[in-house]
Design a protein around this motif. Structure first.
Motif, mmCIF file in Angstrom:
data_model
loop_
_atom_site.group_PDB
_atom_site.id
_atom_site.type_symbol
_atom_site.label_atom_id
_atom_site.label_comp_id
_atom_site.label_asym_id
_atom_site.label_seq_id
_atom_site.Cartn_x
_atom_site.Cartn_y
_atom_site.Cartn_z
ATOM 1 N N VAL A 37 0.831 -1.203 0.000
ATOM 2 C CA VAL A 37 0.000 0.000 0.000
ATOM 3 C C VAL A 37 0.869 1.259 0.000
ATOM 4 N N ALA A 38 2.004 1.218 0.673
ATOM 5 C CA ALA A 38 2.896 2.388 0.705
ATOM 6 C C ALA A 38 3.370 2.753 -0.697
ATOM 7 N N ALA A 39 3.718 1.759 -1.506
ATOM 8 C CA ALA A 39 4.152 2.026 -2.886
ATOM 9 C C ALA A 39 3.006 2.590 -3.714
ATOM 10 N N LEU A 40 1.811 2.067 -3.507
ATOM 11 C CA LEU A 40 0.645 2.581 -4.216
ATOM 12 C C LEU A 40 0.429 4.054 -3.883
ATOM 13 N N LEU A 41 0.532 4.396 -2.601
ATOM 14 C CA LEU A 41 0.359 5.787 -2.172
ATOM 15 C C LEU A 41 1.451 6.684 -2.742
ATOM 16 N N ALA A 42 2.679 6.188 -2.781
ATOM 17 C CA ALA A 42 3.784 6.973 -3.346
ATOM 18 C C ALA A 42 3.523 7.283 -4.812
ATOM 19 N N ASN A 43 3.011 6.306 -5.563
ATOM 20 C CA ASN A 43 2.681 6.540 -6.972
ATOM 21 C C ASN A 43 1.589 7.593 -7.112
ATOM 22 N N LEU A 44 0.571 7.511 -6.258
ATOM 23 C CA LEU A 44 -0.495 8.519 -6.296
ATOM 24 C C LEU A 44 0.067 9.917 -6.056
ATOM 25 N N PRO A 50 1.292 17.393 -9.058
ATOM 26 C CA PRO A 50 1.225 18.556 -9.951
ATOM 27 C C PRO A 50 -0.186 19.122 -10.118
ATOM 28 N N ARG A 51 -1.210 18.273 -10.094
ATOM 29 C CA ARG A 51 -2.588 18.772 -10.187
ATOM 30 C C ARG A 51 -2.961 19.582 -8.957
ATOM 31 N N PHE A 52 -2.540 19.128 -7.798
ATOM 32 C CA PHE A 52 -2.816 19.883 -6.578
ATOM 33 C C PHE A 52 -2.125 21.240 -6.633
ATOM 34 N N ALA A 53 -0.884 21.248 -7.055
ATOM 35 C CA ALA A 53 -0.136 22.511 -7.148
ATOM 36 C C ALA A 53 -0.807 23.457 -8.139
ATOM 37 N N LEU A 55 -3.864 23.657 -8.916
ATOM 38 C CA LEU A 55 -5.138 24.136 -8.372
ATOM 39 C C LEU A 55 -4.963 24.880 -7.053
ATOM 40 N N ASP A 56 -3.707 25.074 -6.641
ATOM 41 C CA ASP A 56 -3.387 25.768 -5.396
ATOM 42 C C ASP A 56 -4.035 25.094 -4.181
ATOM 43 N N ILE A 57 -3.988 23.757 -4.181
ATOM 44 C CA ILE A 57 -4.472 22.970 -3.047
ATOM 45 C C ILE A 57 -3.251 22.394 -2.344
ATOM 46 N N GLU A 58 -3.130 22.673 -1.057
ATOM 47 C CA GLU A 58 -2.006 22.147 -0.285
ATOM 48 C C GLU A 58 -2.218 20.658 -0.042
ATOM 49 N N LEU A 59 -1.226 19.869 -0.394
ATOM 50 C CA LEU A 59 -1.264 18.432 -0.160
ATOM 51 C C LEU A 59 -0.474 18.134 1.099
ATOM 52 N N ARG A 60 -1.175 17.644 2.124
ATOM 53 C CA ARG A 60 -0.514 17.272 3.378
ATOM 54 C C ARG A 60 -0.400 15.757 3.409
ATOM 55 N N TRP A 61 0.814 15.288 3.483
ATOM 56 C CA TRP A 61 1.125 13.869 3.409
ATOM 57 C C TRP A 61 1.415 13.362 4.817
ATOM 58 N N GLU A 62 0.516 12.575 5.363
ATOM 59 C CA GLU A 62 0.654 12.073 6.727
ATOM 60 C C GLU A 62 0.636 10.540 6.677
ATOM 61 N N VAL A 63 1.712 9.978 6.153
ATOM 62 C CA VAL A 63 1.782 8.536 5.918
ATOM 63 C C VAL A 63 2.837 7.923 6.831
ATOM 64 N N ASP A 64 2.383 7.042 7.705
ATOM 65 C CA ASP A 64 3.289 6.293 8.579
ATOM 66 C C ASP A 64 3.907 5.131 7.801
ATOM 67 N N GLU A 65 4.872 4.490 8.404
ATOM 68 C CA GLU A 65 5.416 3.271 7.820
ATOM 69 C C GLU A 65 4.321 2.207 7.872
ATOM 70 N N LEU A 66 4.080 1.571 6.729
ATOM 71 C CA LEU A 66 2.988 0.613 6.635
ATOM 72 C C LEU A 66 3.511 -0.789 6.360
ATOM 73 N N PRO A 67 2.901 -1.785 6.983
ATOM 74 C CA PRO A 67 3.280 -3.163 6.669
ATOM 75 C C PRO A 67 2.623 -3.587 5.356
ATOM 76 N N LEU A 68 3.122 -4.652 4.759
ATOM 77 C CA LEU A 68 2.428 -5.241 3.615
ATOM 78 C C LEU A 68 1.073 -5.753 4.097
ATOM 79 N N VAL A 69 0.060 -5.606 3.276
ATOM 80 C CA VAL A 69 -1.270 -6.123 3.587
ATOM 81 C C VAL A 69 -1.426 -7.419 2.798
ATOM 82 N N ALA A 70 -1.158 -8.526 3.480
ATOM 83 C CA ALA A 70 -1.095 -9.833 2.822
ATOM 84 C C ALA A 70 -2.391 -10.213 2.114
ATOM 85 N N SER A 71 -3.504 -9.694 2.580
ATOM 86 C CA SER A 71 -4.796 -10.061 1.991
ATOM 87 C C SER A 71 -5.059 -9.387 0.643
#
Length: 162
Positions: A37-44, A50-53, A55-71
């Motif tokens: 999931v962390a890699a997926l979020l990084a890609n997003l 650039p779209r947020f920038a 549109l002048d929308i501040e992107l706040r990134w609050e992502v902790d270290e995530l384990p793999l979601v085996a399911s």
């Protein structure tokens, strides 16, 4: 949209941007490991910042270290990507916000993802279109819990992965 003649220039631009972003994200997702999931979020973040920038929308990134979601299989990862993209696309199109927070954390053994904005909000019961229904169907398909809340000044889409 073009053939009907009823779409505005802004609507067409939004549709084209969404289509291009979704295509790029789909290509990125081909190489994502199942459950990462962390890699997926990084890609997003990489693709959409650039779209947020613009549109002048501040992107706040609050992502902790995530384990793999085996399911989460490769297919489930795509569904999760579509869910996050749907939430973000709706925010970009309708929220009229100044800030978006993307939160990812581990709570009670689950990976919890939240897309939160400070926009105008909406009435969940009166929402038209397929956005919320699609989110619910995709969440059910991957065994995730979905919670959407909205009021003026705060809309949150929460996806809980078990």
């Amino acid at each position: 949209q073009l053939q009907s003649g009823r779409s505005t220039s802004d609507e067409l631009q939004h549709t084209l941007r969404d289509a291009l972003d979704q295509l790029k994200l789909s290509i990125d997702a081909i190489n994502l490991p199942a459950g990462d999931v962390a890699a997926l979020l990084a890609n997003l973040r990489y693709r959409l910042q650039p779209r947020f920038a613009a549109l002048d929308i501040e992107l706040r990134w609050e992502v902790d270290e995530l384990p793999l979601v085996a399911s989460l299989s490769h297919h489930d990862m795509r569904q999760l990507q579509y869910m996050l993209f749907e939430a973000i696309s709706n925010l970009l199109q309708h929220a009229h916000c100044h800030e978006m927070r993307l939160q990812a954390l581990v709570a009670q053994g689950d990976v919890v993802l939240r897309v939160v904005d400070d926009g105008v909000g909406f009435d969940i019961r009166a929402a038209s279109g397929n956005g919320l229904a699609s989110l619910r169907q995709r969440a059910e398909a991957i065994g995730a819990a979905l919670h959407v809340s909205s009021e003026p000044g705060r809309t949150a889409v929460e996806i809980r992965l078990r």
